[in-house]
Design an enzyme around this catalytic site. Structure first.
Site, short mmCIF file in Angstrom:
data_model
loop_
_atom_site.label_atom_id
_atom_site.label_comp_id
_atom_site.label_asym_id
_atom_site.label_seq_id
_atom_site.Cartn_x
_atom_site.Cartn_y
_atom_site.Cartn_z
N ASP A 74 2.50 2.65 2.49
CA ASP A 74 2.62 3.38 3.76
C ASP A 74 3.18 2.44 4.82
O ASP A 74 2.60 1.39 5.09
CB ASP A 74 1.27 3.91 4.22
CG ASP A 74 0.69 4.95 3.28
OD1 ASP A 74 1.48 5.77 2.78
OD2 ASP A 74 -0.52 4.95 3.05
N CYS B 48 -4.87 5.84 6.49
CA CYS B 48 -3.66 6.39 7.11
C CYS B 48 -3.87 6.58 8.61
O CYS B 48 -2.98 6.33 9.41
CB CYS B 48 -3.27 7.73 6.47
SG CYS B 48 -2.80 7.57 4.74
N CYS C 217 2.58 8.72 2.11
CA CYS C 217 2.03 9.97 1.59
C CYS C 217 1.94 11.04 2.69
O CYS C 217 2.19 10.77 3.87
CB CYS C 217 0.65 9.71 1.00
SG CYS C 217 -0.57 9.22 2.23
N CYS D 192 0.83 -1.21 0.00
CA CYS D 192 0.00 0.00 0.00
C CYS D 192 0.87 1.25 0.00
O CYS D 192 0.38 2.35 -0.21
CB CYS D 192 -0.98 0.01 1.17
SG CYS D 192 -0.28 0.42 2.77
#
Length: 142
Positions: A36, A103, A59, A34
């Protein structure tokens, strides 16, 4: 994508970045799939989180949620940190776009993973205190 001023502030000026040597608890969550990955380091004195640092590969929203999560648990008790939810992190940042909600889930998981590591190092069954560390649905999708 529209980000709140708070998200932009925590992205451009993240708090508590780095690592803690000989941390009492370290948790890493996420995966390269993904994109992250969050690593959280805790220093615990008694039952208080005296210091917390993070390293995040991801991100802007991932960096902002990591930063906010560390601010929300620093100086707090372990019990308070265990109550941290992704919803609370999102609210503290004045919201996230729907595609970036995962996130905030990662930030919650990173705190819980670090606390799990802390309890495991103490010889305590972390599952009894922390519970199962939830996994980011976005990260586990094939």
């Amino acid at each position: 994508m529209n980000y709140s001023e708070k998200v932009m502030d925590h992205f451009t000026n993240p708090r508590n970045v780095g690592e803690i040597e000989n941390a009492d608890g370290v948790g890493e969550v996420g995966n390269a799939k993904c994109g992250d990955i969050m690593k959280m380091y805790l220093k615990i004195d008694g039952d208080t989180i005296s210091d917390v640092k993070f390293k995040t590969f991801g991100c802007g929203a991932a960096i902002a949620t990591s930063s906010m999560a560390t601010e929300m648990i620093k100086g707090k008790t372990i019990d308070d940190a265990l109550k941290l939810t992704n919803k609370a992190v999102m609210e503290a940042l004045d919201g996230l776009p729907p595609v970036k909600v995962h996130c905030s889930v990662l930030a919650e998981e990173a705190v819980k993973a670090a606390l799990t590591d802390y309890y495991t190092k103490q010889g305590v069954d972390a599952k009894l205190i922390v519970g199962d560390v939830p996994s980011c649905e976005e990260c586990t999708k094939e």
